[in-house]
Design a protein around this motif. Structure first.
Motif, PDB file in Angstrom:
ATOM      1  N   SER A   1      51.375  38.221  47.910  1.00 51.45           N
ATOM      2  CA  SER A   1      50.375  38.393  46.852  1.00 51.45           C
ATOM      3  C   SER A   1      49.224  37.414  47.023  1.00 51.45           C
ATOM      4  CB  SER A   1      51.035  38.205  45.480  1.00 51.45           C
ATOM      5  OG  SER A   1      52.013  39.203  45.253  1.00 51.45           O
ATOM      6  N   GLN A   2      49.543  36.184  47.443  1.00 53.72           N
ATOM      7  CA  GLN A   2      48.486  35.193  47.643  1.00 53.72           C
ATOM      8  C   GLN A   2      47.549  35.626  48.771  1.00 53.72           C
ATOM      9  OE1 GLN A   2      50.319  31.386  48.244  1.00 53.72           O
ATOM     10  NE2 GLN A   2      51.228  31.320  46.204  1.00 53.72           N
ATOM     11  N   VAL A   3      48.128  36.180  49.837  1.00 47.49           N
ATOM     12  CA  VAL A   3      47.281  36.656  50.924  1.00 47.49           C
ATOM     13  C   VAL A   3      46.432  37.831  50.463  1.00 47.49           C
ATOM     14  CG1 VAL A   3      47.294  37.692  53.220  1.00 47.49           C
ATOM     15  CG2 VAL A   3      48.876  35.830  52.680  1.00 47.49           C
ATOM     16  N   THR A   4      47.041  38.718  49.692  1.00 47.98           N
ATOM     17  CA  THR A   4      46.308  39.880  49.190  1.00 47.98           C
ATOM     18  C   THR A   4      45.155  39.455  48.296  1.00 47.98           C
ATOM     19  OG1 THR A   4      48.365  41.148  49.261  1.00 47.98           O
ATOM     20  CG2 THR A   4      46.561  42.066  47.975  1.00 47.98           C
ATOM     21  N   ALA A   5      45.367  38.397  47.507  1.00 44.73           N
ATOM     22  CA  ALA A   5      44.308  37.918  46.607  1.00 44.73           C
ATOM     23  C   ALA A   5      43.074  37.479  47.385  1.00 44.73           C
ATOM     24  CB  ALA A   5      44.827  36.772  45.752  1.00 44.73           C
ATOM     25  N   GLY A   6      43.280  37.060  48.644  1.00 36.99           N
ATOM     26  CA  GLY A   6      42.136  36.646  49.446  1.00 36.99           C
ATOM     27  C   GLY A   6      41.232  37.785  49.850  1.00 36.99           C
ATOM     28  N   HIS A   7      41.676  39.025  49.654  1.00 33.81           N
ATOM     29  CA  HIS A   7      40.863  40.179  50.022  1.00 33.81           C
ATOM     30  C   HIS A   7      40.154  40.807  48.820  1.00 33.81           C
ATOM     31  CE1 HIS A   7      42.405  40.403  54.178  1.00 33.81           C
ATOM     32  NE2 HIS A   7      43.542  39.963  53.655  1.00 33.81           N
ATOM     33  N   LYS A   8      40.219  40.155  47.679  1.00 37.35           N
ATOM     34  CA  LYS A   8      39.582  40.736  46.499  1.00 37.35           C
ATOM     35  C   LYS A   8      38.066  40.794  46.687  1.00 37.35           C
ATOM     36  CE  LYS A   8      40.916  38.325  42.986  1.00 37.35           C
ATOM     37  NZ  LYS A   8      41.309  37.933  41.619  1.00 37.35           N
ATOM     38  N   PRO A   9      37.455  41.933  46.407  1.00 45.06           N
ATOM     39  CA  PRO A   9      36.001  42.044  46.573  1.00 45.06           C
ATOM     40  C   PRO A   9      35.220  41.406  45.431  1.00 45.06           C
ATOM     41  CG  PRO A   9      36.883  44.130  45.817  1.00 45.06           C
ATOM     42  CD  PRO A   9      38.064  43.236  46.039  1.00 45.06           C
ATOM     43  N   ALA A  10      35.893  41.092  44.322  1.00 45.56           N
ATOM     44  CA  ALA A  10      35.230  40.464  43.175  1.00 45.56           C
ATOM     45  C   ALA A  10      36.265  39.604  42.443  1.00 45.56           C
ATOM     46  CB  ALA A  10      34.642  41.512  42.235  1.00 45.56           C
ATOM     47  N   ARG A  11      35.790  38.675  41.641  1.00 48.89           N
ATOM     48  CA  ARG A  11      36.720  37.739  40.987  1.00 48.89           C
ATOM     49  C   ARG A  11      37.674  38.455  40.046  1.00 48.89           C
ATOM     50  NH1 ARG A  11      33.716  32.850  38.281  1.00 48.89           N
ATOM     51  NH2 ARG A  11      35.903  32.185  38.097  1.00 48.89           N
TER      52      ARG A  11
ATOM     53  N   ALA B   1      41.454  47.953  41.879  1.00 51.48           N
ATOM     54  CA  ALA B   1      40.609  48.281  40.725  1.00 51.48           C
ATOM     55  C   ALA B   1      39.588  47.167  40.576  1.00 51.48           C
ATOM     56  CB  ALA B   1      41.444  48.427  39.464  1.00 51.48           C
ATOM     57  N   VAL B   2      38.315  47.530  40.535  1.00 50.09           N
ATOM     58  CA  VAL B   2      37.238  46.543  40.506  1.00 50.09           C
ATOM     59  C   VAL B   2      36.312  46.842  39.340  1.00 50.09           C
ATOM     60  CG1 VAL B   2      35.376  45.474  41.815  1.00 50.09           C
ATOM     61  CG2 VAL B   2      37.361  46.413  43.018  1.00 50.09           C
ATOM     62  N   PRO B   3      36.010  45.820  38.500  1.00 53.15           N
ATOM     63  CA  PRO B   3      35.022  46.022  37.430  1.00 53.15           C
ATOM     64  C   PRO B   3      33.648  46.323  38.033  1.00 53.15           C
ATOM     65  CG  PRO B   3      36.302  44.028  37.057  1.00 53.15           C
ATOM     66  CD  PRO B   3      36.611  44.470  38.446  1.00 53.15           C
ATOM     67  N   ILE B   4      33.072  47.430  37.661  1.00 51.27           N
ATOM     68  CA  ILE B   4      31.775  47.822  38.217  1.00 51.27           C
ATOM     69  C   ILE B   4      30.695  46.813  37.855  1.00 51.27           C
ATOM     70  CG2 ILE B   4      29.970  49.597  38.102  1.00 51.27           C
ATOM     71  CD1 ILE B   4      32.139  51.688  37.873  1.00 51.27           C
ATOM     72  N   ALA B   5      30.833  46.205  36.690  1.00 50.33           N
ATOM     73  CA  ALA B   5      29.825  45.223  36.271  1.00 50.33           C
ATOM     74  C   ALA B   5      29.748  44.049  37.238  1.00 50.33           C
ATOM     75  CB  ALA B   5      30.138  44.732  34.857  1.00 50.33           C
ATOM     76  N   GLU B   6      30.912  43.658  37.818  1.00 49.27           N
ATOM     77  CA  GLU B   6      30.899  42.541  38.755  1.00 49.27           C
ATOM     78  C   GLU B   6      30.243  42.930  40.077  1.00 49.27           C
ATOM     79  OE1 GLU B   6      34.546  40.553  39.374  1.00 49.27           O
ATOM     80  OE2 GLU B   6      34.967  40.232  37.254  1.00 49.27           O
ATOM     81  N   ILE B   7      30.441  44.172  40.502  1.00 55.53           N
ATOM     82  CA  ILE B   7      29.840  44.604  41.756  1.00 55.53           C
ATOM     83  C   ILE B   7      28.330  44.758  41.618  1.00 55.53           C
ATOM     84  CG2 ILE B   7      29.786  46.456  43.458  1.00 55.53           C
ATOM     85  CD1 ILE B   7      32.690  46.965  42.951  1.00 55.53           C
ATOM     86  N   THR B   8      27.894  45.250  40.475  1.00 57.30           N
ATOM     87  CA  THR B   8      26.456  45.485  40.279  1.00 57.30           C
ATOM     88  C   THR B   8      25.731  44.276  39.714  1.00 57.30           C
ATOM     89  OG1 THR B   8      26.861  46.378  38.059  1.00 57.30           O
ATOM     90  CG2 THR B   8      26.867  47.941  39.900  1.00 57.30           C
TER      91      THR B   8
END
Length: 696
Positions: A231-241, A325-332
């Protein structure tokens, strides 16, 4: 209008128009870019997690398959060889674990029930650590369980970070690796397997094992990975906080979760728990429809989300699924911020235009600045910068070429005139007039012994070349000692200190330069003797006192030199080396100022030819006081004391002893002859121990 004002006005117009056009274009394309950005980020996330998990599983299986065929993991031999293989197997597992920080444990179980296990101390429960008395510095532990059935002894070893054993323990354990999921699944097939998540036997931690069969049902090698580590390694691939990333198995079990969101975490979004639960359900649902890919937008908890569930390519017949799942607000958020920044940028375009013009002016004037720096260096007679300055501006290039020609000319000029003098004249041109001032200076003369005889046997070309090498060797220590070479007089050198640049230590520097020049001369003598060439033996004379120093000559041709009796005295002192067979002689005035810095030998008080002024004559022996205790100098001082009081018989015996201690010593031979002369014919009374020279 000045060029700078014209350039600023032009830049204001250009930047103003460009800013308005860019703002309009940015506003129109933001929406399109946001859509593309979201798709690209989700695709990159999918590819990144898929690639990482696939490559690591494949590399892990490759290692296992390589180990499975090595002799260390074979148990087909006798007991002693199997025991040796077990030691080697445990060593290889420990090395493997040390190189793979994500791996929790590496082990091998065998068909006879034996078990070799290497794990991390951090994975051991605290109660078990206390029970086994684990050292605090231990990093890894090794378990070795003998084959058999039921309870049997298990040996534990605890290793430090460098691999050294710290301690060991033995306990009885009823454990059979053949009953563990990883062993059963690996021996049920010929390929490598990945287990579903289960509780590890030692730590109780949830995780998965990757296992490979050894031989044909001889055992299995397995590696453990905790779900927390994955899970820790996977967290490193998150595209947004605030993004959520999960990996599920084909059975719908969660293999890795990018960590639950805490309300105290600044990156936590209120809708995180609801979105996380929805993503779990979607992963469980997709695992039953392995070919279905889900990529949708939805609103959960008052927020817009981009959700992706995608099956990974099969890895050794195992199927995994990536969910994100990524919040669109963080990407934009970045694009929205860029729009605001663009608006603010338009307001400060004028300031940026001015700064751009100033930067352009600095860039354009850089070549001129470098020329100015080079001319300053040339002014200080520093000719080390030989890199030509290249410019596309014709006038600047012409100026650069002129400076280069000036540098070449001054460098050549500096070989004819002392650099210190040239430097002073360039700083203060008014000092180049005829005239001088009185100053305390130190003067040195040098001369080559029997130069006239040597020069008669050499051709002019050879003689000139030898003299050039000779002067080059001797002038180096003089220049290094802050001395100014006044002139070369045939084979002689005249140098002085404390002019034109003031030098508070001019007497000390002159003495040190004389020693350095004498050493350089001796080195040349040794070199030329080895080549059977005529040698130049040099004599030096030093004197210090007041002299008038300045520019002497006519209006159109002057010479910077000094005038005074100390010049003649220094020349006479140098000539007395011929009488005493010495190399470096100095006056008592020089010795009085440097007595503690150098080793001196008092020769005698003399009145040189052409003068009525007595001089205390000393020989410069060495730098420092290291030679003061030399037996020869002790005998010499006693002989001088007897000679000064007129005790010629005692002095004669002591000078005779000195010649035995140092055969061929010139001053000892001269004064011994004087003593014998005075014993036959006593000197005039009263005796003042002063020798007058009638001829040079």
């Amino acid at each position: 209008m000045p060029f700078s004002i014209s350039l600023v006005t032009l830049m204001l117009v250009v930047v103003g128009l460009l800013s308005a056009a860019l703002l309009l274009l940015g506003w129109q394309t933001t929406s399109t870019l946001e859509e593309a950005n979201i798709d690209l980020r989700m695709a990159a996330l999918d590819e990144s997690v898929t690639g990482w998990l696939s490559s690591n599983i494949r590399s892990t299986v490759d290692v296992q398959q390589a180990l499975a065929v090595t002799p260390a993991f074979s148990r087909r031999a006798g007991p002693s060889e199997n025991a040796a293989n077990g030691v080697e197997a445990r060593r290889q597992l420990a090395i493997l674990l040390d190189h793979h920080p994500v791996m929790a444990a590496a082990y091998a179980g065998y068909a006879d029930g034996s078990f070799d296990y290497v794990g991390r101390i951090a994975e051991l429960p605290e109660a078990l650590q206390r029970e086994l008395n684990v050292p605090r510095s231990a990093v890894l532990f090794v378990r070795s369980l003998a084959g058999g059935e039921g309870a049997r002894p298990e040996q534990w070893f605890f290793l430090a970070a460098d691999g050294s054993a710290l301690s060991e323990a033995i306990r009885s354990l009823d454990f059979d690796p053949r009953n563990r999921p990883w062993y059963k699944e690996a021996n049920a097939t010929t390929r490598s397997i990945i287990t579903e998540p289960y509780a590890f036997a030692v730590s109780g931690t949830q995780g998965v094992s990757v296992a490979t069969q050894i031989g044909r049902h001889e055992g299995a090698i397995a590696f453990d990975f905790t779900l927390d580590a994955l899970s820790q390694v996977t967290a490193g691939h998150k595209p947004a906080r605030g993004a959520i990333v999960m990996v599920a198995t084909d059975a719908g079990n969660i293999l890795a979760d990018s960590s639950n969101c805490s309300a105290r975490d600044a990156a936590c979004v209120p809708a995180d728990p609801a979105m996380r639960e929805l993503l779990r359900r979607e992963l469980a649902d997709v695992s039953h429809h392995s070919d279905r890919r889900l990529d949708i937008r939805l609103r959960v908890g008052g927020m817009d989300w981009e959700m992706l569930v995608d099956p990974m390519p099969a890895v050794f017949n195992e199927r995994f699924y990536v969910g994100a799942a990524v919040p669109i607000a963080e990407i934009t958020a970045e694009s929205r911020r860029l729009l605001l920044v663009s608006g603010a940028t338009a307001a400060v375009c004028i300031l940026l235009a001015v700064l751009a013009v100033l930067a352009g002016a600095v860039f354009m004037s850089r070549a001129i600045g470098r020329i100015a720096l080079k001319t300053d260096s040339i002014r200080d007679l520093d000719f080390t910068d030989r890199t030509p300055i290249v410019s596309r501006i014709r006038e600047v290039q012409q100026l650069s070429d002129a400076v280069e020609r000036m540098r070449d000319g001054l460098e050549i000029f500096g070989r004819y005139v002392a650099k210190n003098l040239v430097r002073q004249i360039m700083r203060s041109p008014e000092t180049a007039g005829v005239g001088g001032a009185q100053r305390q200076v130190t003067v040195m003369f040098s001369d080559i012994e029997s130069f006239s005889r040597i020069s008669e046997g050499l051709s002019p070309q050879v003689l000139t070349g030898r003299l050039s090498r000779y002067f080059d060797a001797l002038t180096a220590p003089i220049s290094a000692g802050h001395g100014t070479i006044d002139k070369f007089i045939g084979d002689s050198i005249m140098a002085f200190w404390n002019a034109p640049e003031p030098d508070e230590r001019h007497v000390e520097n002159a003495c040190r330069a004389a020693l350095g020049a004498a050493t350089a001369s001796q080195d040349l003598v040794e070199k030329w003797q080895r080549r059977d060439r005529p040698v130049f033996r040099t004599r030096f004379g030093l004197h210090t006192g007041l002299a008038v120093i300045g520019n002497v000559g006519a209006r159109d041709r002057i010479n910077y030199t000094l005038v005074g009796t100390i010049v003649n005295q220094a020349s006479r002192i140098e000539g007395l080396n011929k009488v005493y067979g010495t190399e470096v002689l100095a006056s008592g005035e020089v010795v009085a100022l440097t007595r503690e810095l150098f080793t001196w030998r008092f020769i005698e008080r003399v009145i040189p030819a052409g003068t009525d002024d007595p001089i205390d004559l000393f020989e410069l022996v060495a730098e420092g006081q290291g030679g003061a205790d030399h037996p020869f100098l002790a005998v010499w001082q006693r002989a001088q004391a007897a000679y000064a009081t007129g005790a010629f018989r005692e002095a004669s015996a002591l000078f005779d002893e000195a010649t035995r201690l140092r055969p061929g010593d010139g001053p000892a031979g001269v004064l011994l002859g004087r003593c014998r002369q005075w014993l036959d014919t006593p000197p005039p009374s009263p005796w003042n121990a002063t020798w007058r020279f009638e001829t040079k």
